[in-house]
Design a protein around this motif. Structure first.
Motif, PDB file in Angstrom:
ATOM      1  N   MET A  97     -20.538 -30.894   5.641  1.00 47.44           N
ATOM      2  CA  MET A  97     -21.003 -29.923   4.553  1.00 47.44           C
ATOM      3  C   MET A  97     -20.396 -28.650   4.765  1.00 47.44           C
ATOM      4  O   MET A  97     -20.230 -27.964   3.842  1.00 47.44           O
ATOM      5  N   SER A  98     -19.964 -28.360   5.944  1.00 41.72           N
ATOM      6  CA  SER A  98     -19.236 -27.148   6.328  1.00 41.72           C
ATOM      7  C   SER A  98     -17.792 -27.088   6.016  1.00 41.72           C
ATOM      8  O   SER A  98     -17.173 -26.071   5.530  1.00 41.72           O
ATOM      9  N   ILE A  99     -17.004 -28.257   6.274  1.00 40.03           N
ATOM     10  CA  ILE A  99     -15.600 -28.131   6.399  1.00 40.03           C
ATOM     11  C   ILE A  99     -15.093 -29.217   5.955  1.00 40.03           C
ATOM     12  O   ILE A  99     -13.904 -29.558   5.420  1.00 40.03           O
ATOM     13  N   GLY A 100     -15.787 -30.159   4.894  1.00 38.26           N
ATOM     14  CA  GLY A 100     -15.236 -31.156   4.021  1.00 38.26           C
ATOM     15  C   GLY A 100     -15.477 -32.517   4.818  1.00 38.26           C
ATOM     16  O   GLY A 100     -15.823 -32.583   5.912  1.00 38.26           O
ATOM     17  N   GLY A 101     -14.718 -33.604   4.385  1.00 37.72           N
ATOM     18  CA  GLY A 101     -14.803 -34.838   4.944  1.00 37.72           C
ATOM     19  C   GLY A 101     -13.385 -35.355   5.473  1.00 37.72           C
ATOM     20  O   GLY A 101     -13.511 -36.508   5.965  1.00 37.72           O
ATOM     21  N   ASP A 102     -12.726 -34.532   6.024  1.00 38.09           N
ATOM     22  CA  ASP A 102     -11.534 -34.975   6.650  1.00 38.09           C
ATOM     23  C   ASP A 102     -11.718 -35.241   8.267  1.00 38.09           C
ATOM     24  O   ASP A 102     -12.340 -34.279   9.038  1.00 38.09           O
ATOM     25  N   ASN A 103     -12.025 -36.416   8.708  1.00 42.38           N
ATOM     26  CA  ASN A 103     -12.491 -36.531   9.863  1.00 42.38           C
ATOM     27  C   ASN A 103     -11.864 -36.385  11.025  1.00 42.38           C
ATOM     28  O   ASN A 103     -12.157 -35.862  12.246  1.00 42.38           O
ATOM     29  N   THR A 104     -10.493 -35.757  10.833  1.00 42.54           N
ATOM     30  CA  THR A 104      -9.719 -35.307  11.998  1.00 42.54           C
ATOM     31  C   THR A 104     -10.236 -33.835  12.393  1.00 42.54           C
ATOM     32  O   THR A 104      -9.922 -33.474  13.523  1.00 42.54           O
ATOM     33  N   TRP A 157      -8.112 -39.918  12.611  1.00 46.08           N
ATOM     34  CA  TRP A 157      -7.143 -40.127  11.553  1.00 46.08           C
ATOM     35  C   TRP A 157      -7.463 -41.447  10.958  1.00 46.08           C
ATOM     36  O   TRP A 157      -7.251 -41.374   9.703  1.00 46.08           O
ATOM     37  N   ASP A 158      -7.413 -42.553  11.839  1.00 46.16           N
ATOM     38  CA  ASP A 158      -7.585 -43.850  11.217  1.00 46.16           C
ATOM     39  C   ASP A 158      -8.927 -43.975  10.334  1.00 46.16           C
ATOM     40  O   ASP A 158      -8.644 -44.819   9.316  1.00 46.16           O
ATOM     41  N   LEU A 159      -9.991 -43.302  10.454  1.00 42.15           N
ATOM     42  CA  LEU A 159     -11.093 -43.373   9.673  1.00 42.15           C
ATOM     43  C   LEU A 159     -10.942 -42.863   8.429  1.00 42.15           C
ATOM     44  O   LEU A 159     -11.368 -43.293   7.399  1.00 42.15           O
ATOM     45  N   ASN A 160     -10.023 -41.864   8.399  1.00 44.58           N
ATOM     46  CA  ASN A 160      -9.823 -41.425   6.925  1.00 44.58           C
ATOM     47  C   ASN A 160      -9.112 -42.244   6.245  1.00 44.58           C
ATOM     48  O   ASN A 160      -9.279 -42.558   4.865  1.00 44.58           O
ATOM     49  N   GLY A 185     -21.841 -40.052  16.773  1.00 50.57           N
ATOM     50  CA  GLY A 185     -22.537 -39.988  15.501  1.00 50.57           C
ATOM     51  C   GLY A 185     -21.473 -39.937  14.360  1.00 50.57           C
ATOM     52  O   GLY A 185     -21.434 -40.634  13.506  1.00 50.57           O
ATOM     53  N   ALA A 186     -20.405 -38.813  14.623  1.00 47.46           N
ATOM     54  CA  ALA A 186     -19.519 -38.603  13.607  1.00 47.46           C
ATOM     55  C   ALA A 186     -18.482 -39.783  13.487  1.00 47.46           C
ATOM     56  O   ALA A 186     -18.002 -40.069  12.277  1.00 47.46           O
ATOM     57  N   ILE A 187     -18.178 -40.757  14.514  1.00 50.15           N
ATOM     58  CA  ILE A 187     -17.484 -42.018  14.423  1.00 50.15           C
ATOM     59  C   ILE A 187     -18.137 -42.965  13.738  1.00 50.15           C
ATOM     60  O   ILE A 187     -17.714 -43.818  12.953  1.00 50.15           O
ATOM     61  N   MET A 188     -19.386 -43.190  13.956  1.00 52.64           N
ATOM     62  CA  MET A 188     -20.230 -44.461  13.581  1.00 52.64           C
ATOM     63  C   MET A 188     -20.320 -44.356  12.131  1.00 52.64           C
ATOM     64  O   MET A 188     -20.657 -45.478  11.483  1.00 52.64           O
TER      65      MET A 188
END
Length: 351
Positions: A287-294, A230-233, A92-95
């Motif tokens: 919501m807890s740690i921000g939007g950095d996908n790594t 990282w590519d998602l960022n 889900g976090a990737i999609m």
């Protein structure tokens, strides 16, 4: 060190501590969850059995029947909850960033619906692509993979835009759900009951043998998905910008979707369609740690594992000795938690 770099390092340290705390909570809950059941087993017994199996002789061994119950029944069920929750949440976090849609998840994209149709064919018609002992598992896996393949082929033909992928997934979800409903209309009552129970999810198939089938797929797909976060960022800043930095956006999207679909199919074919974990866990992480996908992707996986372990504990204990379908419990737990987080933070960063 500049103030910006210092602040960045401090935030990363907090995120790492957050991940460590989650790992500790999952291990702690494991000792408690394993004690649940008709046989009286203490938390101490549970940990002694686990440690002795991992490192023989490290501590005194409990009685044989306790060791058998913990190691052959309850520990593999706990590991199944951890692996399934982690896998669904990572998917889900990737999609969500790949499709640029906060509602994207294995459940909403039709992968789980395909698995449900495959299982329904066997349970209702006693037919399918495969027969035998693992007919339900194999057929649900195949139809979940077919769902993902259709999404990928159509989206690839239309230049892999996120909008095409999400719309195709929704259409596939409705299609397989309708097919399953038609089968239920003409089915015997007992078969309908089995289909409904399968489609709301269960960890009853959490055995060492089934974990042996799940684990190879998970160990191949999930680490790669975390590595590519990282590519998602970069893709989140825009396709043109990502291409200028040397990233093949279309190939990345397709490869990530293929691996997410494969990982999801490998777990839902054993557990049924456990909804909400793949949707809510990534949002809680952001919501807890921000939007950095790594950091979001592994954090979402750990939160998913945490939620599923708690849900299984509640499913076993709320109306004992009856075990509730775990998919129902995850929804009851997740909905109020999700609404609370939405009310607490009006804007979510999900790229």
């Amino acid at each position: 060190m500049t103030p910006i770099l210092k602040n960045y390092n401090e935030n990363n340290l907090k995120r790492i501590l957050f991940l460590i705390v989650l790992v500790g909570l999952i291990i702690f809950l494991g000792g408690i969850a394993i004690t649940t059941g008709p046989l009286d087993i203490t938390v101490k017994d549970a940990y002694q059995v686990m440690f002795n199996k991992i490192a023989p002789g490290i501590c005194p061994s409990p009685r044989e029947h306790i060791t058998r119950t913990v190691w052959m029944l309850r520990f593999p069920r706990y590991l199944t909850a951890v692996f399934v929750g982690f896998t669904l949440a990572v998917a889900g976090a990737i999609m969500q960033p790949v499709l640029r849609n906060p509602l994207a998840s294995p459940f909403t994209l039709g992968i789980s619906s395909g698995a449900g149709f495959g299982a329904s064919l066997v349970l209702i018609l006693d037919a399918g692509i495969f027969n035998g002992r693992y007919s339900i598992v194999l057929n649900s896996f195949i139809f979940a993979s077919i769902s993902a393949l259709i999404i990928i082929l159509i989206s690839k033909r239309k230049n892999t835009s996120p909008e095409i992928m999400i719309l195709t997934g929704i259409a596939i979800s409705y299609f397989f759900s309708s097919c399953t409903t038609v089968l239920q209309v003409f089915a015997e009552p007992w078969a309908v009951t089995e289909v409904v129970f399968w489609m709301v999810g269960s960890l009853s198939k959490g055995t060492w043998e089934n974990l042996g089938y799940m684990f190879p797929v998970i160990i191949v797909c999930v680490p790669y998905l975390i590595f590519k976060s990282w590519d998602l960022n970069i893709i989140g800043t825009g396709d043109d910008n990502a291409k200028s930095m040397g990233i093949s956006v279309e190939r990345t999207r397709i490869s990530l979707m293929v691996l997410c679909s494969l990982a999801t199919a490998s777990v839902v074919c054993f557990t049924g369609t456990i909804g909400f974990v793949g949707l809510v866990a990534p949002h809680i992480a952001r919501m807890s740690i921000g939007g950095d996908n790594t950091f979001v992707v592994p954090a979402a996986g750990l939160i998913g594992a945490f939620l599923l372990v708690i849900s299984d504990f509640m499913a076993v204990n709320i109306v004992s000795p009856v075990i509730l379908p775990i998919g129902v419990v995850t929804s009851f737990m997740g909905v109020p938690l999700f609404i609370y987080l939405i009310m607490r933070r009006k804007r979510e960063t999900w790229r």
